[in-house]
Design an enzyme around this catalytic site. Structure first.
Site, PDB file in Angstrom:
ATOM      1  N   ARG A 171       0.475  29.903 -37.158  1.00 33.32           N
ATOM      2  CA  ARG A 171      -0.702  30.685 -36.737  1.00 33.32           C
ATOM      3  C   ARG A 171      -1.289  30.166 -35.426  1.00 33.32           C
ATOM      4  O   ARG A 171      -2.504  30.170 -35.236  1.00 33.32           O
ATOM      5  CB  ARG A 171      -1.785  30.718 -37.827  1.00 33.32           C
ATOM      6  CG  ARG A 171      -1.311  31.222 -39.173  1.00 33.32           C
ATOM      7  CD  ARG A 171      -0.908  32.691 -39.158  1.00 33.32           C
ATOM      8  NE  ARG A 171      -0.295  33.037 -40.414  1.00 33.32           N
ATOM      9  CZ  ARG A 171       1.045  33.056 -40.606  1.00 33.32           C
ATOM     10  NH1 ARG A 171       1.867  32.809 -39.616  1.00 33.32           N
ATOM     11  NH2 ARG A 171       1.538  33.366 -41.774  1.00 33.32           N
ATOM     12  N   SER A 221      -5.518  36.454 -45.797  1.00 34.07           N
ATOM     13  CA  SER A 221      -5.748  35.069 -46.228  1.00 34.07           C
ATOM     14  C   SER A 221      -6.869  34.462 -45.391  1.00 34.07           C
ATOM     15  O   SER A 221      -6.783  34.436 -44.164  1.00 34.07           O
ATOM     16  CB  SER A 221      -4.488  34.227 -46.011  1.00 34.07           C
ATOM     17  OG  SER A 221      -3.443  34.755 -46.779  1.00 34.07           O
ATOM     18  N   GLU A 291      -8.256  30.497 -41.423  1.00 33.83           N
ATOM     19  CA  GLU A 291      -7.321  31.239 -40.569  1.00 33.83           C
ATOM     20  C   GLU A 291      -8.110  32.356 -39.870  1.00 33.83           C
ATOM     21  O   GLU A 291      -7.915  32.637 -38.700  1.00 33.83           O
ATOM     22  CB  GLU A 291      -6.201  31.843 -41.423  1.00 33.83           C
ATOM     23  CG  GLU A 291      -5.245  32.704 -40.618  1.00 33.83           C
ATOM     24  CD  GLU A 291      -4.072  33.212 -41.452  1.00 33.83           C
ATOM     25  OE1 GLU A 291      -3.552  32.463 -42.305  1.00 33.83           O
ATOM     26  OE2 GLU A 291      -3.688  34.371 -41.252  1.00 33.83           O
TER      27      GLU A 291
END
Ligand code: FAD
Length: 299
Positions: A171, A221, A291
């Site tokens: 990420r 998420s 995230e």
């Protein structure tokens, strides 16, 4: 300022004091002063240069599927790429503009029997957001198929970056460090079998529907995967499934998701995130890192 913007940026679709809630996947967020939809890189450049010259803050958003906009909204410009979304196929290479929908782009690959993009068939981002985040799922990620990215720097210059220079990680991408704007990306795919590609996309879609609370607004998420663990599992073991603050709760279907079940606010999201982080930390010593990106001003 409003009239100055209308005069100077004539021809560009700009909405004033626009609520962002309808645009975000979480369905929370206050208004932005100026919401701009450039149609091409020339309009984008005019916007960026104008905002820089006038000292007006600006930021770009894709499909807003990985952000929480705070209830006080955003000052300055938000630039969105909905009108900047052409996808072209040249041999085994797909080139997609920043605003192209990631899921639609995987369907283009499928249609042309090109394999490599199947992993992304359920990620509801834009191409720009996916490159920025190095979006990934089921063992695949953007880094595996990206060949190059065209960006506009914060000062308005255009350059092309090779995939190997993108400093991709989990990420993570170079764009997060530079603040460049992704304009378009090229993906190098391989020739494949239409039926097999379709079967794989159907399998992954089925898995997603089985495991994720897609019926509610969310940002996917909330937390990154801590090394050696799964955030959802840690949250579930802390008995936080279904824990609710205001209108936002930890999904009972997938503890890594927080769903907006009753007209929740960004404040509800932030408080729930902090609560989950504190409980998991106390129980396991593991610090959950978000995230999702939280932006804007408190309400
Ligand atoms: P946004 O949320 O709009 O923005 C995210 C960041 O990208 C912001 O900082 C923004 O400034 C930046 N950005 C956006 N466009 C550009 C651009 N053109 N240039 C430079 N910066 C830009 N993610 C996964 O990785 N895997 C998954 O399996 C997954 N599943 C999800 C499921 C659901 C139901 C939801 C709601 C989200 C899921 N996500 C997943 C999260 C999200 O879809 C991805 O992170 C996606 O890549 C974000 O893209 P976006 O266009 O929505 O970005």
């Amino acid at each position: 300022m409003k009239q100055h913007i209308i005069d100077t940026l004539a021809g560009i679709d700009i909405r004033f004091d626009e609520p962002l809630k309808p645009y975000t996947y979480t369905k929370v967020g206050g208004p932005v002063d100026y919401l701009a939809f450039p149609r091409n890189k020339f309009e984008l450049e005019r916007l960026v240069r104008f905002a820089n010259q006038e000292n007006i803050p600006w930021m770009v958003l894709g499909n807003s599927s990985n952000i929480i906009v705070r209830d006080g909204g955003i000052r300055g410009f938000v630039i969105m790429f909905d009108k900047f979304n052409t996808v072209t196929v040249n041999g085994y290479v797909i080139e997609a503009e920043a605003g192209a929908n990631l899921i639609e782009t995987t369907k283009v690959a499928q249609f042309h029997s090109l394999t490599g993009f199947e992993f992304a068939c359920g990620i509801p981002g834009s191409i720009g957001g996916a490159v920025f985040m190095n979006a990934g799922a089921y063992g695949g990620e953007i880094a595996h198929i990206l060949s190059s990215v065209k960006v506009m720097t914060k000062s308005g210059e255009i350059k092309t970056l090779d995939a190997k220079d993108m400093r991709f990680g989990y990420r993570q991408s170079l764009i997060q460090e530079t603040g460049d704007i992704v304009i378009s990306a090229k993906f190098a795919l391989k020739p494949g079998d239409y039926t097999l590609i379709s079967q794989e996309m159907a399998r992954l879609t089925h898995l997603r529907e089985l495991k994720q609370p897609l019926e509610f607004p969310s940002c996917g998420s909330v937390f990154k995967r801590p090394v050696g663990h799964f955030a959802g599992q840690l949250i579930m073991e802390a008995n936080l499934k279904g824990h609710r603050i205001g209108g936002v709760e930890v999904s009972t279907k997938h503890a890594g998701f927080m769903v907006n079940v009753a007209d929740g606010t960004a404040q509800d999201y932030e408080q729930l995130i902090a609560h989950v982080q504190a409980v998991v930390k106390e129980r396991t010593g593991i610090a959950l890192e978000t995230e999702v990106r939280v932006i804007g001003e408190k309400g």
